[in-house]
Design an enzyme around this catalytic site. Structure first.
Site, PDB file in Angstrom:
ATOM      1  CD  GLU A  67      -3.049  -1.016   2.211  1.00  0.00           C
ATOM      2  OE1 GLU A  67      -2.805  -0.371   3.246  1.00  0.00           O
ATOM      3  OE2 GLU A  67      -4.136  -1.584   2.006  1.00  0.00           O
ATOM      4  CD  GLU A 116      -4.065  -6.108   2.678  1.00  0.00           C
ATOM      5  OE1 GLU A 116      -4.799  -5.457   3.452  1.00  0.00           O
ATOM      6  OE2 GLU A 116      -2.864  -5.865   2.529  1.00  0.00           O
TER       7      GLU A 116
END
Ligand code: GAL
Length: 688
Positions: free
Chosen positions: A153, A316
């Site tokens: 991320e 995710e």
């Protein structure tokens, strides 16, 4: 070159952190046993394992990872192997404080947390290159290796002296001369003329943030610099494993799942082999219906499919709740299967979780996981996951299939940044991404597939392009719109369009000529309303509410479809359409309620024959999305995902019968769905 698509099966599994459990051999043994029971086949390893991989500078320990990878390979599981740059070991920060990030107030951060390194630091880059190279050398041909997961991320920016210097170089490279720079940034405003490149500083809340050209370029620089860091990370990996696809996990913002603000993923997408992203909707919240949220999930998944026009991965998601929403509810029975299948319906080739096993300590010890602290395969969440694993096996043939859309909505990062900065209009009411979601809602409600694209995509693939609020609109894009419409496309645009150019300077001499020709109107004024003030749109005997924005337009060649009901522009055009070449360009001058968008898009989609022909009688609580097989020589097959996003039973009627892949049963044309039920119906006879 497309490196993606190496696996025949859907990926199911997720972030696995054995590095937290190296002193618990019985837990590691249990993991392997449970993986099979959960029908999990893919694990992301090593995302935050740097301190386990390199416990001291230059001292590497890979044996534990070897064992895990070998064991996974033996079990025919895949590994998505991460580079560990998202969180560094304490020894590294201590020895080289320059790797720590400096925030926008020019405060140097201390060691702690994660995702907080400087993207420019030569030492950080060197250390990352070393560990990445070691990983690539050791595992590039490991049988379990499926894909590389670069960092985690990527986000944020650093304002240290090295980053400032890089920014200056970036600006210099872009503008070449100070004269060009001062023109683009409108230097003389508040005496901000730059007379030497060294005077350039990144925006700061304790300094000056009113130079909009500078702010915009800083956002662009941050994107470029992050991509540059990513490219640096993958250099040896690409060299040593040229055929293994590379990804990095993207995100979305806020509870509304709007596109991620601070990085231009449209640009970033061109650097990854496959898009992957982390999706955490707040199901069962207290502010909207399940369908409201589901349509937002649909929007952002459509964006990630569209950016590369290929299937993407959910890297995710959570099997139950998270730990960072204000209230962390767990999924009600049925929601896990439904929400997982929604990802697949929009083009995902995976459902991966954060996290495989709940951590024992620190901030994520209560975050949802496949395996809880009880280690129990009988618990509800584990059973839900196993059910999804089974479903993914049952629908295996859908893996890799595409999703076709004839409608596109444009989202533009440059525009969002510039609009967010604009001091004017309603400071709180711009809501650009949310407005796109409102337009999208019609199509979601009516089961019509939509791509969410950027202004750089090819427009010709679409019959209808919806481009609301493109406040920042380069001339080049205007010309692209002209060409698209001239060739027969239908374009919808709105208030707050075409006001500034690519450096955030307003267009001079009235609304740009290109737009005037295209829309057949000229925008004269934009009236801004207070939240409680409303205007009316009168159209075809109907009356709709208008709020926030009313453009006052002069019609030239356009036909007026609706007029304002009040104020000094009462009776003047609020909605227009212009014939342009073979196509049409609609201009929506006011911000309307959802009822108008419903009627408006119903008419447009009927005219263009864009309705979903398979759906005879739909429901706004039931979303129907499809993926199609394009294999030549075989009868085209469509897989319809029929998803009930409500707490009530629903019925929909469809054009043909088919086979529900989840039950193996033949369906008829009337489909009954229990709350949160999903049916995945294979139809081999094409619908004309
Ligand atoms: C993601 C992150 C994961 C984990 C997860 C929790 O943003 O990549 O490491 O923290 O959130 O929901």
């Amino acid at each position: 070159m497309t490196r993606y698509n190496l696996e025949e099966r859907f990926l199911h599994g997720g972030d696995y952190n054995p590095d937290q459990w190296l002193n618990y051999p019985e837990i590691l043994a249990k993991d392997f046993e449970l993986m099979e029971k959960a029908r999990a086949n893919t694990f992301s390893l090593g995302i935050f394992a740097w301190s386990a991989l390199e416990p001291a500078e230059g001292v590497f320990e890979f044996e534990w990872l070897d064992k895990i990878m070998d064991e996974l390979a033996e079990r025919n599981s895949n590994v998505i192997l991460a580079t560990p740059s998202g969180a560094r070991p304490a020894w590294l920060s201590k020895a080289y404080p320059e790797v720590l990030r400096t925030n926008e107030k020019r405060e140097k951060m201390l060691h702690g947390g994660r995702h907080n390194h400087c993207f420019s630091s030569p030492i950080y880059r060197e250390k990352v290159a070393i560990i990445n190279r070691k990983l690539a050398e050791r595992y590039h041909d490991h049988p379990a290796l499926l894909m590389w997961h670069i960092s985690n991320e990527y986000s944020g920016d650093c304002h240290c002296p090295i980053c400032q210097e890089n920014f200056r170089q970036w600006v210099k490279q872009k503008y070449q001369t100070l004269a060009a720079l001062n023109e683009a940034w409108w230097g003389p405003f508040w005496s901000h003329t730059i007379t030497d490149w060294s005077q350039i500083e990144s925006p700061s809340p304790i300094g000056e943030m009113q130079v909009h050209g500078l702010n915009l370029d800083w956002h662009r620089f941050v994107t470029d610099q992050t991509i540059d860091f990513y490219e640096h990370e993958i250099k040896d990996i690409r060299r040593l494993s040229p055929d293994v696809p590379i990804t990095t996990n993207f995100m979305a913002d806020t509870r509304d799942l709007i596109p991620f603000y601070s990085l231009d993923y449209g640009k970033f997408a061109q650097h990854v082999d496959v898009i992957s992203w982390d999706c955490y909707p707040a199901w069962h919240n207290d502010w909207g219906t399940t369908a409201d949220l589901a349509s937002k999930v649909g929007f952002i998944n459509d964006q990630y499919r569209s950016l590369k026009k290929q299937p993407f991965l959910i890297m995710e998601s959570t099997p139950s709740g998270v730990n960072w929403h204000p209230v962390n509810r767990t999924k009600r029975p049925g929601m896990h299967l439904l929400s997982s299948m929604q990802f697949i319906a929009h083009g995902s080739d995976s459902n991966l979780y954060f996290q495989w096993r709940k951590s024992r300590g620190s901030s994520e010890k209560f975050h949802g996981a496949v395996v809880d602290h009880d280690n129990d395969e009988q618990n509800r969440v584990f059973q839900d996951v196993a059910e999804v694993g089974k479903a993914l096996e049952e629908i295996k043939e859908i893996k890799g299939l595409h999703k076709k859309a004839k409608v596109a909505i444009i989202y533009d990062w440059d525009n969002n940044w510039a609009l967010n900065d604009a001091q004017g209009f309603g400071l709180e009411s711009k809501r650009y991404p949310q407005t796109l979601q409102e337009h999208y809602r019609y199509f979601w409600d009516h089961d019509i597939a939509v791509d969410v694209i950027t202004k750089d995509h090819d427009f010709d693939a679409y019959q209808l392009i919806i481009a609301p609020m493109l406040y920042l609109l380069p001339k080049e894009t205007m010309k692209k719109f002209q060409q698209y419409t001239k060739n027969g496309g239908t374009l919808v645009s709105t208030y707050l369009t075409g006001i500034v150019n690519e450096t955030d300077l307003t267009y001079l001499g009235g609304w740009p000529q290109e737009l005037q020709e295209l829309f057949g109107v000229s925008v004269k004024e934009i009236d801004t309303l207070y939240p409680k003030q409303k205007n009316l749109l009168l159209m075809k005997e109907q009356q709709y509410q208008i709020h926030d924005y009313c453009s006052v337009v002069q019609t030239n060649t356009a036909q007026t479809l609706g007029v304002y009901g009040a104020d000094f522009y009462q009776g003047q055009a609020a909605v227009t359409v212009n014939d342009y070449g073979e196509g049409s360009a609609y201009y929506l001058g006011g911000r309307t309620d959802q009822a108008f968008l419903e009627d408006f898009y119903q008419e447009v989609t009927q005219q263009l024959r864009l309705q979903n022909e398979w759906v005879r009688q739909g429901s706004t609580n039931v979303s129907i999305q499809s993926r199609e097989s394009q294999q030549e020589q075989l009868a085209p097959t469509t897989y319809y995902f029929v998803m009930n996003f409500s707490e009530e039973n629903q019925e929909v009627e469809v054009a043909t019968s088919g086979i529900d892949l989840l039950t193996g049963k033949t369906t008829n044309q009337k489909l009954q769905l229990a709350p949160y039920e999903v049916q995945i119906i294979k139809v081999t006879a094409p619908v004309q």
